[in-house]
Design a protein around this motif. Sequence first.
Motif, PDB file in Angstrom:
ATOM      1  N   VAL A 224       0.805  -1.217   0.000  1.00  0.00           N
ATOM      2  CA  VAL A 224       0.000   0.000   0.000  1.00  0.00           C
ATOM      3  C   VAL A 224       0.839   1.270   0.000  1.00  0.00           C
ATOM      4  N   ALA A 225       2.009   1.236   0.624  1.00  0.00           N
ATOM      5  CA  ALA A 225       2.837   2.438   0.734  1.00  0.00           C
ATOM      6  C   ALA A 225       3.630   2.727  -0.526  1.00  0.00           C
ATOM      7  N   MET A 226       3.630   1.810  -1.502  1.00  0.00           N
ATOM      8  CA  MET A 226       4.437   2.029  -2.707  1.00  0.00           C
ATOM      9  C   MET A 226       3.689   1.789  -4.010  1.00  0.00           C
ATOM     10  N   CYS A 227       2.503   1.187  -3.982  1.00  0.00           N
ATOM     11  CA  CYS A 227       1.797   0.860  -5.223  1.00  0.00           C
ATOM     12  C   CYS A 227       0.875   2.009  -5.627  1.00  0.00           C
ATOM     13  N   SER A 228       0.688   2.176  -6.931  1.00  0.00           N
ATOM     14  CA  SER A 228      -0.156   3.243  -7.444  1.00  0.00           C
ATOM     15  C   SER A 228      -1.582   2.756  -7.646  1.00  0.00           C
ATOM     16  N   VAL A 229      -2.531   3.666  -7.551  1.00  0.00           N
ATOM     17  CA  VAL A 229      -3.930   3.317  -7.739  1.00  0.00           C
ATOM     18  C   VAL A 229      -4.180   2.850  -9.173  1.00  0.00           C
ATOM     19  N   GLY A 230      -3.520   3.476 -10.145  1.00  0.00           N
ATOM     20  CA  GLY A 230      -3.666   3.037 -11.526  1.00  0.00           C
ATOM     21  C   GLY A 230      -3.208   1.607 -11.711  1.00  0.00           C
ATOM     22  N   GLY A 231      -2.090   1.255 -11.086  1.00  0.00           N
ATOM     23  CA  GLY A 231      -1.618  -0.124 -11.142  1.00  0.00           C
ATOM     24  C   GLY A 231      -2.565  -1.068 -10.434  1.00  0.00           C
ATOM     25  N   ASN A 232      -3.131  -0.609  -9.316  1.00  0.00           N
ATOM     26  CA  ASN A 232      -4.133  -1.421  -8.606  1.00  0.00           C
ATOM     27  C   ASN A 232      -5.329  -1.717  -9.503  1.00  0.00           C
ATOM     28  N   ILE A 233      -5.772  -0.703 -10.258  1.00  0.00           N
ATOM     29  CA  ILE A 233      -6.897  -0.908 -11.165  1.00  0.00           C
ATOM     30  C   ILE A 233      -6.496  -1.837 -12.303  1.00  0.00           C
TER      31      ILE A 233
ATOM     32  N   GLU B  55     -15.868   5.016 -12.613  1.00  0.00           N
ATOM     33  CA  GLU B  55     -15.662   5.518 -13.974  1.00  0.00           C
ATOM     34  C   GLU B  55     -14.162   5.581 -14.268  1.00  0.00           C
ATOM     35  N   LEU B  56     -13.797   5.272 -15.497  1.00  0.00           N
ATOM     36  CA  LEU B  56     -12.406   5.348 -15.938  1.00  0.00           C
ATOM     37  C   LEU B  56     -12.301   6.234 -17.172  1.00  0.00           C
ATOM     38  N   LYS B  57     -11.268   7.049 -17.216  1.00  0.00           N
ATOM     39  CA  LYS B  57     -10.884   7.694 -18.469  1.00  0.00           C
ATOM     40  C   LYS B  57      -9.700   6.899 -19.016  1.00  0.00           C
TER      41      LYS B  57
ATOM     42  N   LEU C  62     -14.467  -4.418 -17.394  1.00  0.00           N
ATOM     43  CA  LEU C  62     -13.611  -5.151 -18.326  1.00  0.00           C
ATOM     44  C   LEU C  62     -12.190  -4.619 -18.306  1.00  0.00           C
ATOM     45  N   PHE C  63     -12.038  -3.298 -18.298  1.00  0.00           N
ATOM     46  CA  PHE C  63     -10.701  -2.704 -18.322  1.00  0.00           C
ATOM     47  C   PHE C  63     -10.003  -2.832 -16.974  1.00  0.00           C
ATOM     48  N   THR C  64     -10.782  -2.929 -15.893  1.00  0.00           N
ATOM     49  CA  THR C  64     -10.179  -3.162 -14.583  1.00  0.00           C
ATOM     50  C   THR C  64      -9.660  -4.600 -14.539  1.00  0.00           C
ATOM     51  N   GLY C  65      -8.354  -4.738 -14.358  1.00  0.00           N
ATOM     52  CA  GLY C  65      -7.747  -6.060 -14.381  1.00  0.00           C
ATOM     53  C   GLY C  65      -7.215  -6.460 -15.736  1.00  0.00           C
ATOM     54  N   SER C  66      -7.245  -5.558 -16.719  1.00  0.00           N
ATOM     55  CA  SER C  66      -6.771  -5.898 -18.064  1.00  0.00           C
ATOM     56  C   SER C  66      -5.269  -5.705 -18.240  1.00  0.00           C
ATOM     57  N   GLU C  67      -4.596  -5.214 -17.210  1.00  0.00           N
ATOM     58  CA  GLU C  67      -3.124  -5.166 -17.148  1.00  0.00           C
ATOM     59  C   GLU C  67      -2.500  -4.401 -18.318  1.00  0.00           C
TER      60      GLU C  67
ATOM     61  N   ILE D  75      -5.010   3.648 -18.552  1.00  0.00           N
ATOM     62  CA  ILE D  75      -5.880   4.369 -17.621  1.00  0.00           C
ATOM     63  C   ILE D  75      -5.218   5.692 -17.248  1.00  0.00           C
ATOM     64  N   VAL D  76      -5.946   6.804 -17.457  1.00  0.00           N
ATOM     65  CA  VAL D  76      -5.377   8.121 -17.158  1.00  0.00           C
ATOM     66  C   VAL D  76      -6.171   8.875 -16.095  1.00  0.00           C
ATOM     67  N   GLU D  77      -7.327   8.343 -15.698  1.00  0.00           N
ATOM     68  CA  GLU D  77      -8.118   8.978 -14.642  1.00  0.00           C
ATOM     69  C   GLU D  77      -9.110   7.947 -14.119  1.00  0.00           C
TER      70      GLU D  77
END
Length: 464
Positions: free
Chosen positions: A137-146, A167-169, A196-201, A207-209
């Motif tokens: 949690v202290a080093m991972c990004s939310v975008g990477g989490n998504i 919602e994702l942009k 669908l895009f969540t977890g698509s690696e 993902i930009v927003e």
Amino acid sequence: MNVTTSGLADLAGRLTGSLTTDPDVLETFSGDESEYRAEGSPLALVRAATVDDVVETVKFAHRRGVPVVPQGARSGLSGGACAVDGCILLSVRSMDRILEVDEVNRTVTVEPGIINLDLKKALRAYGLAYPPDPGSVAMCSVGGNIATNAGGMCCVKYGVTREYVRELKVVLADGTVTRLGHRTVKGVAGLDLAALFTGSEGTLGVIVEATLRLVPAGPAPLSALATFPDVRSATEAVAAYMDTGAEPSLLELMDSITVGFVNEIGDFGLDASVGAVLIMQSDSVTAAADTEAFASVARDNGALDVAFADNAEDSELLVAARRSAQPGNEHYARNHGGGQLIDDVCVPRSRLADFCSGVERIRDETGTVVALVAHAGDGNVHPSVFYDRRDPASGVAATEAFDRIMALGLELGGTITGEHGVGALKSRWLAEELDEGNRRLHREIKNAVDPTGILNPGKMLDCL
């Protein structure tokens, strides 16, 4: 693929962020926290500062057939952010702003590079919380989490990242910017493309927003720790406790090997002579009663001892011990040849005891060191297989153990990854898990969204 030095210079001139071709920088950014190492070299690294930077980079790559590898904090454990030969590494780590906190609708809109823990801290002032809580949690990004649909220690109560994405942009493979999902609580217009895009690696878009669902911040949690003579009795206690209808906010397991590693790097007061440790936490208004109920079930299932953390500080110390499992593993690996393969198998909770017993059998039969930690309430286990990088035979044995562990998970009705993602390390195993109809759907979706195959090739969908 036709990329010239002048072409890269032209791209660099259109960016608010930066572009570099420095070999030392490219080597640094070519890997993540996994054991996977890229074959070949990237062309360039773009550090995007704006959505337009991402659009310009993707359009440039699309016109020339250049692979694009999206990157966040590069904390992944499956090789999903590692370079492929001739690619542009596209880092969105600098895009780390909180764009809006909507207290009325309990949402937050963020850029993808924000660190998970930084977001949590910022939300405290609003009395709100973002539950997804990976161990990093202290080093991972939310975008990477998504991108990986990350989980973590609180999934047993709060679920995984997908359940918080409204919602994702996204920037698509041709540079098109689109919004997916809905900001509303309910929304069923069209297919659920945000899910669908969540977890698509990074294989379908960049993902930009993200607009994320929040929950009210709860009371300070309380925790309890139970020790057991072996892993099986601990897993049986997990099944019995969850069968009562309990909703802990955290229920974690560490075996004796992991406890020993954790004790090497910190003074957490854990008894390394026991076979396994369970850490339970409750953040409900009935937390004191919840910990007592856990203690009762643990004792009924052979617990050697139960201890309580009856204040927030002691409770956090227990959680800190669990968060230290991976740093403890890394410390051990550095002193024993450097190699560590981290599995991420999730099985039905009713098969957790069988899975852990099977892992211990694989450990003994392959002669490897395997440390077990688990989000036990979810049935999600992270066996870490250690080996000596200087010894080819040690590497072969570790790979055999790693593969047998994944096969065991599938045999027990589980999945090859509960939260770390498929990446490069497990792409062939995804083909083993999915049937032909499922594989065909994956292929057709990828071809429809990214017909030239430039987005994160060689990763999750490569072997389908």
